[in-house]
Enzyme design. Structure first.
Site, PDB file in Angstrom:
ATOM      1  N   LYS A 131       0.759  -1.264  -0.008  1.00 34.87           N
ATOM      2  CA  LYS A 131       0.041  -0.041   0.190  1.00 34.87           C
ATOM      3  C   LYS A 131       0.773   1.183  -0.078  1.00 34.87           C
ATOM      4  O   LYS A 131       0.570   2.293  -0.718  1.00 34.87           O
ATOM      5  CB  LYS A 131      -0.920   0.018   1.217  1.00 34.87           C
ATOM      6  CG  LYS A 131      -2.115  -1.198   0.845  1.00 34.87           C
ATOM      7  CD  LYS A 131      -2.829  -1.440   2.203  1.00 34.87           C
ATOM      8  CE  LYS A 131      -3.879  -2.432   1.814  1.00 34.87           C
ATOM      9  NZ  LYS A 131      -4.539  -3.172   2.951  1.00 34.87           N
ATOM     10  N   ASP A 144     -12.064   2.032   2.997  1.00 34.11           N
ATOM     11  CA  ASP A 144     -12.263   0.515   2.692  1.00 34.11           C
ATOM     12  C   ASP A 144     -13.978   0.199   2.520  1.00 34.11           C
ATOM     13  O   ASP A 144     -14.228  -0.913   1.947  1.00 34.11           O
ATOM     14  CB  ASP A 144     -12.165  -0.411   4.323  1.00 34.11           C
ATOM     15  CG  ASP A 144     -10.880  -1.013   4.158  1.00 34.11           C
ATOM     16  OD1 ASP A 144     -10.429  -1.419   2.823  1.00 34.11           O
ATOM     17  OD2 ASP A 144     -10.183  -1.596   5.157  1.00 34.11           O
ATOM     18  N   GLN A 157      -5.664  -1.953   9.190  1.00 34.66           N
ATOM     19  CA  GLN A 157      -5.198  -3.323   8.529  1.00 34.66           C
ATOM     20  C   GLN A 157      -5.912  -4.477   9.337  1.00 34.66           C
ATOM     21  O   GLN A 157      -5.574  -4.530  10.589  1.00 34.66           O
ATOM     22  CB  GLN A 157      -3.530  -3.333   8.629  1.00 34.66           C
ATOM     23  CG  GLN A 157      -3.347  -4.598   7.794  1.00 34.66           C
ATOM     24  CD  GLN A 157      -3.615  -4.575   6.262  1.00 34.66           C
ATOM     25  OE1 GLN A 157      -3.438  -3.535   5.652  1.00 34.66           O
ATOM     26  NE2 GLN A 157      -4.310  -5.758   5.792  1.00 34.66           N
TER      27      GLN A 157
END
Ligand code: NAP
Length: 286
Positions: A52, A119, A96
């Site tokens: 990322k 997300d 995460q």
């Protein structure tokens, strides 16, 4: 022989488009920023966080990583998220997963401001996905739709079968396909006649966390087969939920693992971060 869909190349194209867009945003004083929070030292998560970070650099996005010890309390994590919600240089916040078991994932998801929820896991954004009124597209399903579009695979009117009903992949995947006018069937571990249902699929999306479960005899000749699964063997080699060897001669299109859906998920996260920055700077109506 199936056409092998190159997710790595498609993701690189998206990052290049985003780099051009962020360069223009910079001229207007807007720099998108992504905060990634990792709690604990899960090796697979480290790899994802690094991917990322690299993708941010390539897309012209500022990134900041918060690497917290495994014994970080839920209150400490929620306090960090609250501070990031208030920072104007951070457009998107990504805790995460997996989080350590003493932290309630739902509390964390709900702590992230819906405007920074890149997300698309917050209930507000999940509700918007249900309605087809998106702020952020769910990253993995959006990556699948982008791959199908790039390959010219028509979704409208097709029989699409999604195997898996998780909140992060299966359910939003089915929703995006429904909004694209497909006839959608969702399968799960209690589904009867899975093979028969799969053989009726023009587009088969497999997200079941079952290594090489879907074999060539379960696939309609010429179907587009999208393998979302990521499994690791003892040597850390990645493979999917589809048995590529037997599926590839039958399918019309197929994604490899690695190099299929995985890179697209990260590219879509980058896209959502740029969207978040535009929304927060009133450069986008939403
Ligand atoms: P998950 O939460 O474990 O869900 C798995 C789903 O598969 C469940 O709905 C389960 O049914 C269903 N299932 C399991 N065994 C089945 C069977 N024998 N027949 C039919 N359905 C079955 O997994 P997830 O988070 O959705 O992830 C799925 C896979 O995608 C994993 O391998 C994950 O690592 C991978 N993934 C990849 C990306 C990417 O970027 N490529 C992103 C996210 C996830 P029940 O609901 O009945 O239990």
């Amino acid at each position: 022989m199936a056409k092998i869909i190159d997710g790595k190349a498609a993701a690189a194209r998206i990052r290049a488009e985003l780099a051009a867009e962020t360069a223009l945003l910079k001229e207007r004083g807007v720099i998108p920023g992504l905060a990634v929070i990792l709690v604990g030292d899960d090796p697979a998560s480290w790899v994802y966080v690094n991917h990322k970070k690299l993708a941010c650099a390539e897309s012209g996005i500022y990134s900041e990583e918060f690497l917290l010890p495994a014994d970080t309390s839920e209150d400490e994590l929620l306090a960090l998220i609250a501070s990031l919600n208030n920072r104007s240089d951070i457009s998107g916040i990504l805790p995460q997963s997996p989080l350590p078991p003493h932290i309630d994932m739902n509390a964390v998801i709900q702590a992230v401001s819906p405007a920074k929820d890149v997300d698309a896991f917050h209930p507000v954004n999940v509700g918007r996905i249900m309605r087809g009124d998106y702020a952020f597209l769910p990253c993995t399903p959006a990556g699948v739709m982008a791959l199908l579009r790039a390959e010219g695979v028509e979704v409208a009117g097709k029989n699409c079968v999604v195997i898996g009903r998780s909140d992060i992949v299966g359910k939003p995947m089915a929703m995006l396909m429904l909004h694209a006018d497909a006839t959608v069937t969702i399968c799960h571990s209690k589904t009867k006649n899975l093979k028969e249902i799969c053989r009726g699929a023009d587009i088969l999306v497999v997200a079941m966390r079952r290594p090489r479960f879907i074999t060539g005899d379960m696939i309609k000749p010429g179907a587009a087969v999208i393998d979302v699964g990521i499994n690791r063997d003892q040597n850390d080699k990645l493979y999917g939920d589809v048995d590529f060897k037997s599926a590839e001669p039958v399918a019309g299109y197929i994604t490899p693992v690695p190099g299929g859906v995985g890179p697209m998920t990260i590219a879509m996260l980058m896209k959502n971060t740029v969207t978040a920055a535009k929304m927060q700077n009133a450069l986008l109506m939403n």
